[in-house]
Design a protein around this motif. Sequence first.
Motif, PDB file in Angstrom:
ATOM      1  N   HIS A  83     -14.848 -50.812 -21.706  1.00  0.00           N
ATOM      2  CA  HIS A  83     -15.198 -51.223 -23.059  1.00  0.00           C
ATOM      3  C   HIS A  83     -16.451 -50.520 -23.549  1.00  0.00           C
ATOM      4  CE1 HIS A  83     -12.215 -54.259 -22.038  1.00  0.00           C
ATOM      5  NE2 HIS A  83     -12.145 -54.548 -23.330  1.00  0.00           N
ATOM      6  N   ALA A  84     -17.356 -50.169 -22.632  1.00  0.00           N
ATOM      7  CA  ALA A  84     -18.546 -49.403 -23.024  1.00  0.00           C
ATOM      8  C   ALA A  84     -18.147 -48.009 -23.482  1.00  0.00           C
ATOM      9  CB  ALA A  84     -19.524 -49.328 -21.858  1.00  0.00           C
ATOM     10  N   LYS A  85     -17.138 -47.420 -22.853  1.00  0.00           N
ATOM     11  CA  LYS A  85     -16.648 -46.107 -23.286  1.00  0.00           C
ATOM     12  C   LYS A  85     -16.155 -46.172 -24.727  1.00  0.00           C
ATOM     13  CE  LYS A  85     -15.094 -44.148 -18.857  1.00  0.00           C
ATOM     14  NZ  LYS A  85     -13.908 -43.640 -18.115  1.00  0.00           N
ATOM     15  N   GLU A  86     -15.355 -47.188 -25.015  1.00  0.00           N
ATOM     16  CA  GLU A  86     -14.827 -47.329 -26.378  1.00  0.00           C
ATOM     17  C   GLU A  86     -15.960 -47.640 -27.359  1.00  0.00           C
ATOM     18  OE1 GLU A  86     -12.423 -47.596 -29.725  1.00  0.00           O
ATOM     19  OE2 GLU A  86     -12.088 -46.664 -27.774  1.00  0.00           O
ATOM     20  N   ALA A  87     -16.910 -48.458 -26.933  1.00  0.00           N
ATOM     21  CA  ALA A  87     -18.049 -48.758 -27.794  1.00  0.00           C
ATOM     22  C   ALA A  87     -18.810 -47.483 -28.139  1.00  0.00           C
ATOM     23  CB  ALA A  87     -18.978 -49.758 -27.098  1.00  0.00           C
ATOM     24  N   ASN A  88     -18.968 -46.600 -27.163  1.00  0.00           N
ATOM     25  CA  ASN A  88     -19.688 -45.344 -27.407  1.00  0.00           C
ATOM     26  C   ASN A  88     -18.946 -44.440 -28.376  1.00  0.00           C
ATOM     27  OD1 ASN A  88     -21.929 -45.906 -25.920  1.00  0.00           O
ATOM     28  ND2 ASN A  88     -21.315 -44.756 -24.108  1.00  0.00           N
ATOM     29  N   VAL A  89     -17.627 -44.430 -28.284  1.00  0.00           N
ATOM     30  CA  VAL A  89     -16.837 -43.627 -29.222  1.00  0.00           C
ATOM     31  C   VAL A  89     -17.133 -44.075 -30.648  1.00  0.00           C
ATOM     32  CG1 VAL A  89     -14.491 -43.152 -30.044  1.00  0.00           C
ATOM     33  CG2 VAL A  89     -14.982 -43.094 -27.590  1.00  0.00           C
ATOM     34  N   ARG A  90     -17.157 -45.377 -30.862  1.00  0.00           N
ATOM     35  CA  ARG A  90     -17.385 -45.902 -32.208  1.00  0.00           C
ATOM     36  C   ARG A  90     -18.834 -45.717 -32.648  1.00  0.00           C
ATOM     37  NH1 ARG A  90     -13.869 -51.568 -32.283  1.00  0.00           N
ATOM     38  NH2 ARG A  90     -12.098 -50.797 -31.064  1.00  0.00           N
ATOM     39  N   GLY A  95     -22.714 -42.267 -35.961  1.00  0.00           N
ATOM     40  CA  GLY A  95     -23.987 -41.571 -35.932  1.00  0.00           C
ATOM     41  C   GLY A  95     -25.076 -42.295 -35.164  1.00  0.00           C
ATOM     42  N   GLU A  96     -24.689 -43.235 -34.308  1.00  0.00           N
ATOM     43  CA  GLU A  96     -25.662 -43.994 -33.524  1.00  0.00           C
ATOM     44  C   GLU A  96     -25.690 -43.506 -32.086  1.00  0.00           C
ATOM     45  OE1 GLU A  96     -25.518 -48.256 -34.059  1.00  0.00           O
ATOM     46  OE2 GLU A  96     -24.419 -48.026 -35.946  1.00  0.00           O
ATOM     47  N   SER A  97     -26.736 -43.870 -31.365  1.00  0.00           N
ATOM     48  CA  SER A  97     -26.909 -43.430 -29.979  1.00  0.00           C
ATOM     49  C   SER A  97     -25.932 -44.158 -29.058  1.00  0.00           C
ATOM     50  CB  SER A  97     -28.340 -43.697 -29.508  1.00  0.00           C
ATOM     51  OG  SER A  97     -29.262 -42.997 -30.315  1.00  0.00           O
ATOM     52  N   PRO A  98     -25.394 -43.460 -28.059  1.00  0.00           N
ATOM     53  CA  PRO A  98     -24.468 -44.093 -27.126  1.00  0.00           C
ATOM     54  C   PRO A  98     -25.202 -45.052 -26.180  1.00  0.00           C
ATOM     55  CG  PRO A  98     -24.957 -41.873 -26.418  1.00  0.00           C
ATOM     56  CD  PRO A  98     -25.589 -42.026 -27.765  1.00  0.00           C
ATOM     57  N   LEU A  99     -24.452 -45.947 -25.589  1.00  0.00           N
ATOM     58  CA  LEU A  99     -24.992 -46.933 -24.655  1.00  0.00           C
ATOM     59  C   LEU A  99     -24.925 -46.423 -23.225  1.00  0.00           C
ATOM     60  CD1 LEU A  99     -23.120 -50.040 -26.091  1.00  0.00           C
ATOM     61  CD2 LEU A  99     -25.553 -49.558 -26.385  1.00  0.00           C
ATOM     62  N   PHE A 100     -25.834 -46.925 -22.403  1.00  0.00           N
ATOM     63  CA  PHE A 100     -25.766 -46.693 -20.969  1.00  0.00           C
ATOM     64  C   PHE A 100     -25.413 -48.003 -20.274  1.00  0.00           C
ATOM     65  CE2 PHE A 100     -28.569 -43.311 -22.492  1.00  0.00           C
ATOM     66  CZ  PHE A 100     -27.985 -42.201 -21.874  1.00  0.00           C
ATOM     67  N   VAL A 101     -24.838 -47.872 -19.090  1.00  0.00           N
ATOM     68  CA  VAL A 101     -24.438 -49.048 -18.321  1.00  0.00           C
ATOM     69  C   VAL A 101     -25.382 -49.213 -17.136  1.00  0.00           C
ATOM     70  CG1 VAL A 101     -22.591 -50.098 -16.951  1.00  0.00           C
ATOM     71  CG2 VAL A 101     -22.024 -48.737 -18.976  1.00  0.00           C
ATOM     72  N   PRO A 102     -26.033 -50.381 -16.998  1.00  0.00           N
ATOM     73  CA  PRO A 102     -26.897 -50.587 -15.837  1.00  0.00           C
ATOM     74  C   PRO A 102     -26.038 -50.774 -14.588  1.00  0.00           C
ATOM     75  CG  PRO A 102     -26.728 -52.610 -17.100  1.00  0.00           C
ATOM     76  CD  PRO A 102     -26.010 -51.552 -17.898  1.00  0.00           C
ATOM     77  N   GLY A 103     -26.492 -50.192 -13.485  1.00  0.00           N
ATOM     78  CA  GLY A 103     -25.699 -50.285 -12.263  1.00  0.00           C
ATOM     79  C   GLY A 103     -26.553 -50.390 -11.008  1.00  0.00           C
ATOM     80  N   VAL A 104     -26.044 -51.136 -10.038  1.00  0.00           N
ATOM     81  CA  VAL A 104     -26.693 -51.283  -8.737  1.00  0.00           C
ATOM     82  C   VAL A 104     -25.843 -50.557  -7.708  1.00  0.00           C
ATOM     83  CG1 VAL A 104     -27.417 -52.924  -6.958  1.00  0.00           C
ATOM     84  CG2 VAL A 104     -27.670 -53.511  -9.380  1.00  0.00           C
ATOM     85  N   VAL A 105     -26.488 -49.797  -6.860  1.00  0.00           N
ATOM     86  CA  VAL A 105     -25.783 -48.994  -5.854  1.00  0.00           C
ATOM     87  C   VAL A 105     -25.589 -49.795  -4.571  1.00  0.00           C
ATOM     88  CG1 VAL A 105     -25.906 -46.935  -4.409  1.00  0.00           C
ATOM     89  CG2 VAL A 105     -26.661 -46.838  -6.801  1.00  0.00           C
ATOM     90  N   ARG A 106     -24.388 -49.685  -4.001  1.00  0.00           N
ATOM     91  CA  ARG A 106     -24.126 -50.260  -2.685  1.00  0.00           C
ATOM     92  C   ARG A 106     -23.649 -49.154  -1.762  1.00  0.00           C
ATOM     93  NH1 ARG A 106     -22.168 -56.347  -1.992  1.00  0.00           N
ATOM     94  NH2 ARG A 106     -22.679 -55.623   0.083  1.00  0.00           N
ATOM     95  N   ASP A 107     -24.060 -49.236  -0.505  1.00  0.00           N
ATOM     96  CA  ASP A 107     -23.648 -48.262   0.497  1.00  0.00           C
ATOM     97  C   ASP A 107     -22.731 -48.924   1.511  1.00  0.00           C
ATOM     98  OD1 ASP A 107     -25.147 -46.091  -0.505  1.00  0.00           O
ATOM     99  OD2 ASP A 107     -26.969 -46.920   0.389  1.00  0.00           O
ATOM    100  N   GLY A 108     -21.921 -48.099   2.153  1.00  0.00           N
ATOM    101  CA  GLY A 108     -21.021 -48.612   3.175  1.00  0.00           C
ATOM    102  C   GLY A 108     -19.703 -47.876   3.141  1.00  0.00           C
ATOM    103  N   SER A 109     -18.770 -48.346   3.951  1.00  0.00           N
ATOM    104  CA  SER A 109     -17.454 -47.725   4.023  1.00  0.00           C
ATOM    105  C   SER A 109     -16.606 -48.158   2.838  1.00  0.00           C
ATOM    106  CB  SER A 109     -16.756 -48.136   5.319  1.00  0.00           C
ATOM    107  OG  SER A 109     -16.484 -49.540   5.311  1.00  0.00           O
ATOM    108  N   ALA A 110     -15.499 -47.444   2.616  1.00  0.00           N
ATOM    109  CA  ALA A 110     -14.576 -47.811   1.540  1.00  0.00           C
ATOM    110  C   ALA A 110     -14.023 -49.211   1.773  1.00  0.00           C
ATOM    111  CB  ALA A 110     -13.441 -46.790   1.464  1.00  0.00           C
ATOM    112  N   ARG A 111     -13.784 -49.542   3.035  1.00  0.00           N
ATOM    113  CA  ARG A 111     -13.266 -50.875   3.351  1.00  0.00           C
ATOM    114  C   ARG A 111     -14.293 -51.949   2.990  1.00  0.00           C
ATOM    115  NH1 ARG A 111     -11.213 -53.090   9.318  1.00  0.00           N
ATOM    116  NH2 ARG A 111     -10.985 -55.272   8.680  1.00  0.00           N
ATOM    117  N   ARG A 112     -15.569 -51.672   3.306  1.00  0.00           N
ATOM    118  CA  ARG A 112     -16.619 -52.631   2.977  1.00  0.00           C
ATOM    119  C   ARG A 112     -16.748 -52.794   1.470  1.00  0.00           C
ATOM    120  NH1 ARG A 112     -18.720 -57.150   4.768  1.00  0.00           N
ATOM    121  NH2 ARG A 112     -20.990 -57.337   4.470  1.00  0.00           N
ATOM    122  N   MET A 113     -16.549 -51.715   0.725  1.00  0.00           N
ATOM    123  CA  MET A 113     -16.609 -51.795  -0.730  1.00  0.00           C
ATOM    124  C   MET A 113     -15.433 -52.603  -1.285  1.00  0.00           C
ATOM    125  SD  MET A 113     -19.403 -50.450  -1.574  1.00  0.00           S
ATOM    126  CE  MET A 113     -20.004 -50.993   0.061  1.00  0.00           C
TER     127      MET A 113
END
Length: 263
Positions: A83-90, A95-113
């Motif tokens: 939805h943030a992607k679509e919001a940025n398109v609009r 003529g307005e600035s696009p939004l950024f998405v806040p994110g927290v990084v996690r480490d580990g295996s694909a299974r753990r994710m």
Amino acid sequence: MAKNSVDVYGASGKTNVLKFAPEALHLVDDPTHPLYDERIHLPLDEAMVLNIMNQGVIEPIVVWKDKETGQVCVVDGRQRVKHAKEANVRLQRAGESPLFVPGVVRDGSARRMQEAMVSANEIRRPDTPLGRAKKMADMLSRGNDEADLALFFGIGIQTVQATISLLHCTQAVQDAVESGQITVGHARQLAELPPEVQREKAQELVSVAQETKGHEKARRQRAVLGEVRPRIKSRKEITTALALATGEYAAALQWVLGEGDAA
């Protein structure tokens, strides 16, 4: 000298919350990948797009970098990113600035994710209808209007009105809505009735919910509320009726079948 944010807020520690352009994040759509979730294919929700355009993405997403591909994959927050992607398109179109998405990084295996993804999606307790109604009433008392609430809650104005009407219902109606046996739409209709009638109708609606499911449940609950709608006749039924009809009624049936003049 500026104070450390840990000291200012009395926190026990801190971590980095990064900002991502939603277009740069990878949404897994490969069914064989551990991070695949079929909800990635859900259509966009207009109310959510408008909410993000107004408020941004409030809750940080969780991301994981796939060391094999170098892609930054979304573990939790697919819908926020979509939805943030679509919001940025609009926004950019306006003529307005696009939004950024806040994110927290996690480490580990694909299974753990995968385990983290499931936990984030399933171990959540959504607000109850009555809880939402109380929040809405409080926000109205602080100067917001129904259009504001529709934007903030990501719903339509009619749903706002139906939810708030729950506060004017008897305890029996509120309990039935909270248990999921009747809807806030039912509550809105019941709110207009005397208390004793509300309790009686609520009991009938709950009984129907316990005895039936699906379309039959919806039909019978409409009947309890006096919303019985005439069933649309099939073409075969109309043709049979036409064989016995005369005059204007016959002409009307022929018109329904597309065989007569609309006049």
